[in-house]
Every structure is written in C-alpha cells, then in structure tokens.
Motif scaffolding. Structure first.
Motif, short mmCIF file in Angstrom:
data_model
loop_
_atom_site.label_atom_id
_atom_site.label_comp_id
_atom_site.label_asym_id
_atom_site.label_seq_id
_atom_site.Cartn_x
_atom_site.Cartn_y
_atom_site.Cartn_z
N SER A 1 0.83 -1.20 0.00
CA SER A 1 0.00 0.00 0.00
C SER A 1 0.86 1.24 0.00
CB SER A 1 -0.88 0.05 1.25
OG SER A 1 -1.97 -0.79 1.09
N ALA A 2 0.47 2.21 -0.83
CA ALA A 2 1.06 3.54 -0.72
C ALA A 2 0.42 4.23 0.48
CB ALA A 2 0.78 4.33 -1.99
N THR A 3 1.05 5.28 0.96
CA THR A 3 0.47 6.05 2.05
C THR A 3 -0.92 6.53 1.64
OG1 THR A 3 2.67 6.77 2.61
CG2 THR A 3 0.88 8.01 3.56
N GLY A 4 -1.83 6.52 2.59
CA GLY A 4 -3.20 6.94 2.29
C GLY A 4 -4.11 6.47 3.39
N CYS A 5 -5.39 6.75 3.25
CA CYS A 5 -6.35 6.36 4.28
C CYS A 5 -6.24 4.88 4.61
CB CYS A 5 -7.77 6.61 3.80
SG CYS A 5 -8.18 8.32 3.64
N LEU A 6 -6.23 4.05 3.57
CA LEU A 6 -6.26 2.60 3.77
C LEU A 6 -5.06 2.14 4.57
CD1 LEU A 6 -7.45 -0.18 3.11
CD2 LEU A 6 -6.07 -0.17 1.06
N GLU A 7 -3.88 2.65 4.20
CA GLU A 7 -2.66 2.23 4.88
C GLU A 7 -2.68 2.68 6.33
OE1 GLU A 7 0.81 3.45 6.72
OE2 GLU A 7 0.11 4.87 5.25
N VAL A 8 -3.08 3.91 6.57
CA VAL A 8 -3.07 4.46 7.92
C VAL A 8 -4.08 3.75 8.81
CG1 VAL A 8 -3.62 6.53 9.25
CG2 VAL A 8 -2.21 6.71 7.22
N ALA A 9 -5.30 3.55 8.29
CA ALA A 9 -6.36 3.03 9.14
C ALA A 9 -6.27 1.53 9.34
CB ALA A 9 -7.71 3.39 8.53
N SER A 10 -5.54 0.83 8.45
CA SER A 10 -5.51 -0.63 8.59
C SER A 10 -4.33 -1.09 9.43
CB SER A 10 -5.45 -1.29 7.21
OG SER A 10 -4.25 -0.95 6.57
N SER A 11 -3.40 -0.20 9.75
CA SER A 11 -2.19 -0.68 10.43
C SER A 11 -1.80 0.21 11.59
CB SER A 11 -1.04 -0.78 9.44
OG SER A 11 -0.76 0.48 8.90
N ILE A 12 -2.78 0.56 12.44
CA ILE A 12 -2.46 1.36 13.62
C ILE A 12 -1.84 0.44 14.66
CG2 ILE A 12 -3.42 2.77 15.46
CD1 ILE A 12 -5.53 3.70 13.47
N PHE A 13 -0.61 0.73 15.05
CA PHE A 13 0.13 -0.14 15.96
C PHE A 13 -0.61 -0.29 17.29
CE2 PHE A 13 3.54 -1.14 18.93
CZ PHE A 13 4.10 -2.21 18.27
N PRO A 14 -0.68 -1.45 17.92
CA PRO A 14 -0.10 -2.75 17.55
C PRO A 14 -1.07 -3.64 16.79
CG PRO A 14 -0.85 -2.83 19.80
CD PRO A 14 -1.28 -1.50 19.24
N TYR A 15 -1.93 -3.10 16.00
CA TYR A 15 -2.88 -3.91 15.25
C TYR A 15 -2.59 -3.83 13.76
CZ TYR A 15 -5.52 -3.77 19.58
OH TYR A 15 -5.91 -3.88 20.88
#
Lengths: 112, 308
Positions: free
Chosen positions: B45-59
C-alpha cells in the motif's frame, strides 16, 4: 477489558515493534463508535448477501443453509455489534428495504 | 447472485476492527482480494487512508503479506517484490506462484506516484495496481489532487465570492494507463460487486501489468451521510461521470450503459462539496462539467464501436 486496551510498556513489545500476528485488528472493538444500530430480522430476509458484501466492517456473520429448493448456500446469521460502526449502508442498500413494503433491517437509535 | 455465494465460501484478506471511517467503502474491495482468486497474493500500500487506518500499531487488519511504502513508490516496490519472486522461481527456491497487488489512493496515484506507476507498467511487471479514487487527499484533510473534479470545494480550493472550488478539470488517469498499451486496464465502482469482483479477478490473474481504477466515495470529503457511499457511486455510473469499462489488449468494452443517461447535476447536488454550484452564478461551471462528461462518454462509445 480494561487491561486489554491499556498501552503496553516498551519492554512488553516485540523487538522492532513487529506485529507478529496478521489480522489482529479483529481484537479491536469498533462497535463503540455506533450511535445508530441496524437490527436484522430473519422473517423477511431473502439471504441475497447484499448487506454482507457491502458491509465495510465485515459485521454480517454467515452460516450454512439451504435454498427453498434444497441447494446449499450461505445465509446471514446475525450482525456482530462488536464491529458494527452503525454507518447504515446495509439499511439503505437492502433490496427488500428498497422496495418499501417490508423491512428486514431497521435502524434504531442506540440507547445510551 | 451465485457469484456472491462463491465468494462467501472464502476468507477475506482484510479483517474487521480496522479504523476507516464509518461507511467508508474501501474495505468492500480489499475484502474481495483473496475471495475472487485462488492465487496467494502479496499486497503493498502507498500512504493513504487505507494504509493508515488498517495498520495502527499494535494492530494490523491484513491477513495477507502486506508492505507499507511511501506515497511515490508503491508500484516501484511491488515491481521489486515481483522480480524477487521471479528470481526465486528461476533458482528453484519455490515452485509456488504468487501475485502482487499494489493499492494507492488518488493522491498517491494521480499525482505523486504516477512516475513509478508508469515505469512499472512500461517494464511489464506481473502486477495489479488498484487506485481507489475518492477525489482528493482525504487522509491528510481534504486537499485538492489531480483527481478532484471541477468545482469541488476542498480545504485548499475553498469557495468564496470570486472562486467556486477547484478551477481545473480532473485528469483521466485510466486513459493515461490505456496509452501504456498494457494487457488490462479497467474502471470499476464499488456499487456493483459482481462487476468489481470480475475485474479484480481478471486483473490479478492476467499475465502482465494491469491497472484498475475504482470510484470510492469519501464520507467527510464529499460531505455526505455515512450511508450514501454506495448510492453515490451508483449515480456516478448512471450519469456517466464514472463509466464502467475495461480495455483488454486495446479492445474496449463498456460494461454498463445506462438506459437513460442522467444529467450530471443529479450526482453533483447530492454532495455537500458541490452545493455552492446550485447558485445560478456558477451555472457555467456545471455546463463545463457536463460537456466534459459527455465528451468522455462519446469518446468511449466511439472507441467501443471502433474496436468491435
């Protein structure tokens, strides 16, 4: 519950901050975002899976079932309120709801 | 719909508990990725909504191997992954066949990532690039991008008494990708899951580069109610703002032709970002918008007739 959502100390984290398990976001409760609640009733449901495919949260759970003519199919079992954010896409897109005569998914205000 | 029944038997690539906005339609296609194909896939994934919202640490919401990269090089990174896999196969380190999928938003694809995307397509890597087009940099707070339509209000193109939103027309990335003469280019929308899943399946399984552009309405950016995303995507297809078509080896096929083409105002005035265009003062903008949409639609029908 409280223990689960507390921030971990750095000693407890894996080295490098690696997430060791794929798909562990499933442990995170997004149901707390909800202000409106979709309520699914089986009575009028035609099990077309439209709500299931459109639900962004994957909150519609499925079970094995049979069509009226006896073929195997997947059916809606229930809505998982642990994940449902209450966006209302299912209520709007349900084809039975759209016809207007009957209602399968109702949208009711969440009790506080 | 038998197709949905088949998809229901498989596990999704994307888990619940991600933190995209309520009503955001992006997971509709990310969940499909593993359901439509039997291949194992790797996603970048490039940076963007999907990348940010799907990989919030530690999830992490991804159940498939997933790599995050910067805005500009999602396609470059996935070409590297694909080449490495090719080398592994040549050296007999593995006999498995995996497929690569790169996902970017419209900011990371139309503007910042277009050179790496163009280069990856030109080099001919076996790769599917999915762009979900929500028409601005929604993740950073609704700034204009190359995909923002004419007249849309964003935080960097605000509406005043002199200027009404964005002053320029959007660029047509799908047509830029067609000009690369790659095996498969398609434009899809999230309101039609059967068409969408067919296109994702084709894009993943085809041998060679493929590009898929998906219209994905944004709840805060388009200023709409959380349950409107699917309906607005449908209206986009009905008004021919977003025609559903695919181009396979330069053969055009329009997947959906509306029986009665709706005026573009039906789509515009259901969104808060265009509400200022109701004013008669800006009617020339609406007319420009309609002219552009008509031109594109005529061009598309002409191409389809020419390549039949």
């Amino acid at each position: 519950m409280k223990d689960k959502y507390r921030l971990k100390k750095w000693q407890e984290l894996p080295p490098g901050g690696v997430i060791t398990e794929g798909g562990n976001a499933a442990d995170y409760e997004t149901g707390t975002w909800r202000t409106w609640r979709p309520v699914w009733e089986e009575k009028n449901c035609i099990h077309c899976l439209t709500c299931w495919v459109f639900c962004p949260e994957g909150a519609f759970l499925l079970r094995d079932g049979k069509t009226p003519s006896g073929k195997d199919r997947k059916e809606i079992r229930k809505i998982d309120y642990f994940y449902c954010k209450g966006c209302g896409l299912c209520v709007r897109e349900c084809p039975v709801n759209k016809k207007g005569a009957k209602e399968v998914i109702q949208f009711v205000r969440e009790e506080t | 719909m038998p197709k949905l029944q088949e998809m229901a038997k498989k596990e999704a690539a994307f888990s619940s508990g991600h933190r995209l906005c309520a009503g955001c339609p992006v997971p509709i296609f990310t969940k499909m990725l593993t359901r439509v194909t039997d291949y194992d896939i790797v996603v970048g994934s490039a940076t963007g909504c999907l990348e940010v919202a799907s990989s919030i640490f530690p999830y992490s919401a991804w159940k498939v191997p997933w790599i995050h990269t910067a805005f500009e090089n999602a396609a470059a990174m996935m070409s590297g992954v694909e080449t490495l896999h090719k080398v592994h196969r040549r050296k007999n380190k593995t006999d498995k066949k995996i497929k690569c999928v790169a996902i970017g938003g419209d900011g990371g694809t139309y503007d910042i990532g277009i050179q790496s995307l163009s280069a990856a397509m030109e080099r001919g890597h076996d790769l599917l690039y999915i762009c979900y087009d929500n028409g601005a940099y929604m993740n950073t707070g609704i700034q204009r991008s190359g995909a923002t339509p004419l007249g849309a209000a964003t935080t960097t193109t605000p509406v005043g008494t002199v200027v009404a939103g964005k002053q320029q027309q959007r660029k047509d990335l799908t047509r830029i990708m067609i000009a690369h003469h790659i095996p498969y280019v398609a434009q899809a929308s999230i309101h039609n899951p059967v068409d969408l899943s067919n296109k994702i399946k084709k894009g993943i399984e085809i041998d060679g580069p493929a590009f898929l552009n998906i219209l994905s309405p944004c709840i805060p950016g388009w200023r709409i109610a959380p349950d409107m995303a699917v309906e607005l995507a449908g209206l986009g297809a009905e008004t021919c703002f977003w025609p559903l078509y695919e181009v396979e080896d330069q053969n055009f096929k329009v997947n959906y032709e509306p029986k009665k083409k709706l005026p573009v105002t039906d789509w515009l005035f259901t969104q808060g970002r265009f509400r200022h265009l109701r004013d008669a003062k800006w009617s020339h903008l609406v007319q420009d918008f309609q002219t552009r949409v008509d031109q594109q639609w005529d061009w598309l029908l002409g191409r389809q007739a020419a390549t039949k």
